[in-house]
Motif scaffolding. Sequence first.
Motif, PDB file in Angstrom:
ATOM      1  N   PHE A  34       0.838  -1.204   0.000  1.00  0.00           N
ATOM      2  CA  PHE A  34       0.000   0.000   0.000  1.00  0.00           C
ATOM      3  C   PHE A  34       0.876   1.258   0.000  1.00  0.00           C
ATOM      4  N   LEU A  35       1.887   1.291   0.888  1.00  0.00           N
ATOM      5  CA  LEU A  35       2.788   2.447   0.947  1.00  0.00           C
ATOM      6  C   LEU A  35       3.543   2.631  -0.363  1.00  0.00           C
ATOM      7  N   ALA A  36       4.018   1.527  -0.938  1.00  0.00           N
ATOM      8  CA  ALA A  36       4.742   1.612  -2.205  1.00  0.00           C
ATOM      9  C   ALA A  36       3.828   2.120  -3.310  1.00  0.00           C
ATOM     10  N   LEU A  37       2.602   1.627  -3.354  1.00  0.00           N
ATOM     11  CA  LEU A  37       1.666   2.060  -4.388  1.00  0.00           C
ATOM     12  C   LEU A  37       1.375   3.553  -4.275  1.00  0.00           C
ATOM     13  N   MET A  38       1.170   4.046  -3.062  1.00  0.00           N
ATOM     14  CA  MET A  38       0.921   5.474  -2.860  1.00  0.00           C
ATOM     15  C   MET A  38       2.148   6.307  -3.239  1.00  0.00           C
ATOM     16  N   LEU A  39       3.340   5.797  -2.919  1.00  0.00           N
ATOM     17  CA  LEU A  39       4.578   6.487  -3.283  1.00  0.00           C
ATOM     18  C   LEU A  39       4.737   6.538  -4.805  1.00  0.00           C
ATOM     19  N   ILE A  40       4.493   5.417  -5.460  1.00  0.00           N
ATOM     20  CA  ILE A  40       4.588   5.374  -6.920  1.00  0.00           C
ATOM     21  C   ILE A  40       3.621   6.381  -7.533  1.00  0.00           C
ATOM     22  N   ILE A  46       9.426   6.093 -10.872  1.00  0.00           N
ATOM     23  CA  ILE A  46      10.337   5.976  -9.735  1.00  0.00           C
ATOM     24  C   ILE A  46      11.058   4.640  -9.802  1.00  0.00           C
ATOM     25  N   ARG A  47      12.341   4.663  -9.483  1.00  0.00           N
ATOM     26  CA  ARG A  47      13.140   3.434  -9.478  1.00  0.00           C
ATOM     27  C   ARG A  47      12.867   2.626  -8.211  1.00  0.00           C
ATOM     28  N   ILE A  48      13.092   1.331  -8.314  1.00  0.00           N
ATOM     29  CA  ILE A  48      12.867   0.442  -7.169  1.00  0.00           C
ATOM     30  C   ILE A  48      13.766   0.822  -5.996  1.00  0.00           C
ATOM     31  N   GLY A  49      15.006   1.212  -6.260  1.00  0.00           N
ATOM     32  CA  GLY A  49      15.904   1.633  -5.177  1.00  0.00           C
ATOM     33  C   GLY A  49      15.353   2.815  -4.401  1.00  0.00           C
ATOM     34  N   GLU A  50      14.731   3.742  -5.117  1.00  0.00           N
ATOM     35  CA  GLU A  50      14.127   4.904  -4.456  1.00  0.00           C
ATOM     36  C   GLU A  50      12.900   4.478  -3.642  1.00  0.00           C
ATOM     37  N   ILE A  51      12.148   3.515  -4.156  1.00  0.00           N
ATOM     38  CA  ILE A  51      11.006   2.977  -3.395  1.00  0.00           C
ATOM     39  C   ILE A  51      11.514   2.390  -2.086  1.00  0.00           C
ATOM     40  N   PRO A  56      10.179   3.039   4.180  1.00  0.00           N
ATOM     41  CA  PRO A  56      11.427   2.409   3.822  1.00  0.00           C
ATOM     42  C   PRO A  56      11.358   0.891   4.000  1.00  0.00           C
ATOM     43  N   CYS A  57      12.164   0.192   3.186  1.00  0.00           N
ATOM     44  CA  CYS A  57      12.297  -1.256   3.278  1.00  0.00           C
ATOM     45  C   CYS A  57      13.603  -1.637   2.582  1.00  0.00           C
ATOM     46  N   SER A  58      13.952  -2.902   2.637  1.00  0.00           N
ATOM     47  CA  SER A  58      15.170  -3.347   1.965  1.00  0.00           C
ATOM     48  C   SER A  58      14.944  -3.373   0.452  1.00  0.00           C
ATOM     49  N   GLN A  59      16.042  -3.373  -0.287  1.00  0.00           N
ATOM     50  CA  GLN A  59      15.961  -3.458  -1.749  1.00  0.00           C
ATOM     51  C   GLN A  59      15.241  -4.743  -2.187  1.00  0.00           C
ATOM     52  N   PRO A  60      15.567  -5.926  -1.589  1.00  0.00           N
ATOM     53  CA  PRO A  60      14.849  -7.141  -1.987  1.00  0.00           C
ATOM     54  C   PRO A  60      13.344  -7.064  -1.681  1.00  0.00           C
ATOM     55  N   THR A  61      12.980  -6.436  -0.565  1.00  0.00           N
ATOM     56  CA  THR A  61      11.563  -6.282  -0.237  1.00  0.00           C
ATOM     57  C   THR A  61      10.877  -5.372  -1.251  1.00  0.00           C
ATOM     58  N   ALA A  62      11.546  -4.296  -1.641  1.00  0.00           N
ATOM     59  CA  ALA A  62      10.980  -3.393  -2.645  1.00  0.00           C
ATOM     60  C   ALA A  62      10.796  -4.118  -3.976  1.00  0.00           C
ATOM     61  N   ALA A  88      12.060   2.008 -14.401  1.00  0.00           N
ATOM     62  CA  ALA A  88      11.271   2.802 -13.461  1.00  0.00           C
ATOM     63  C   ALA A  88       9.899   2.158 -13.361  1.00  0.00           C
ATOM     64  N   VAL A  89       9.208   2.477 -12.293  1.00  0.00           N
ATOM     65  CA  VAL A  89       7.891   1.909 -12.037  1.00  0.00           C
ATOM     66  C   VAL A  89       6.852   3.015 -12.163  1.00  0.00           C
ATOM     67  N   VAL A  90       5.754   2.703 -12.840  1.00  0.00           N
ATOM     68  CA  VAL A  90       4.640   3.640 -13.004  1.00  0.00           C
ATOM     69  C   VAL A  90       3.333   2.902 -12.746  1.00  0.00           C
ATOM     70  N   LEU A  91       2.288   3.662 -12.450  1.00  0.00           N
ATOM     71  CA  LEU A  91       0.966   3.077 -12.253  1.00  0.00           C
ATOM     72  C   LEU A  91       0.337   2.688 -13.575  1.00  0.00           C
ATOM     73  N   THR A  92      -0.475   1.651 -13.525  1.00  0.00           N
ATOM     74  CA  THR A  92      -1.355   1.330 -14.644  1.00  0.00           C
ATOM     75  C   THR A  92      -2.688   2.037 -14.379  1.00  0.00           C
ATOM     76  N   GLU A  93      -3.629   1.918 -15.298  1.00  0.00           N
ATOM     77  CA  GLU A  93      -4.958   2.486 -15.058  1.00  0.00           C
ATOM     78  C   GLU A  93      -5.589   1.849 -13.826  1.00  0.00           C
TER      79      GLU A  93
END
Length: 139
Positions: A34-40, A46-51, A56-62, A88-93
């Motif tokens: 949920f937090l990642a989706l709101m951040l995206i 946004i890159r996964i490393g920035e997520i 915050p979470c570890s790179q593997p968790t992201a 980079a990661v973006v939202l779909t519809e």
Amino acid sequence: MAAAETLLLLVSMHRIVRHLRRSRTTTVMHPTQFLALMLIADEQPIRIGEIATRVPCSQPTATTTVAALEEAGLVRREPDPVDGRATAVVLTEAGAATVQASGQQAADELSHLLNRLDDTDRALVLKAGQALSRITKDL
């Protein structure tokens, strides 16, 4: 600042967030998702490393979180517009619709809780929300 007041604020915020999570009827997902989706939604692309840094979470968790969101059809990976070698990661519809529905539902439920307060206290809490937003902006 009194430690007791600070602790009361912390406990109250946790209780409100827990209540909002339990009351969610739209897409049920792990809090990190949920937090990642709101951040995206706020920062895309946004890159996964920035997520990982911002959730915050570890790179593997992201990476796992983004994979789950991608599998659910809520996000997609595409070439980073700044560095074509990266993704980079973006939202779909569907992701945008989920963000909108989840945000609206959470706002409605929080409004319901705030209606338990009198007008003065409700205005104070809403004003405090602006200050809390400023201190969490770079977290």
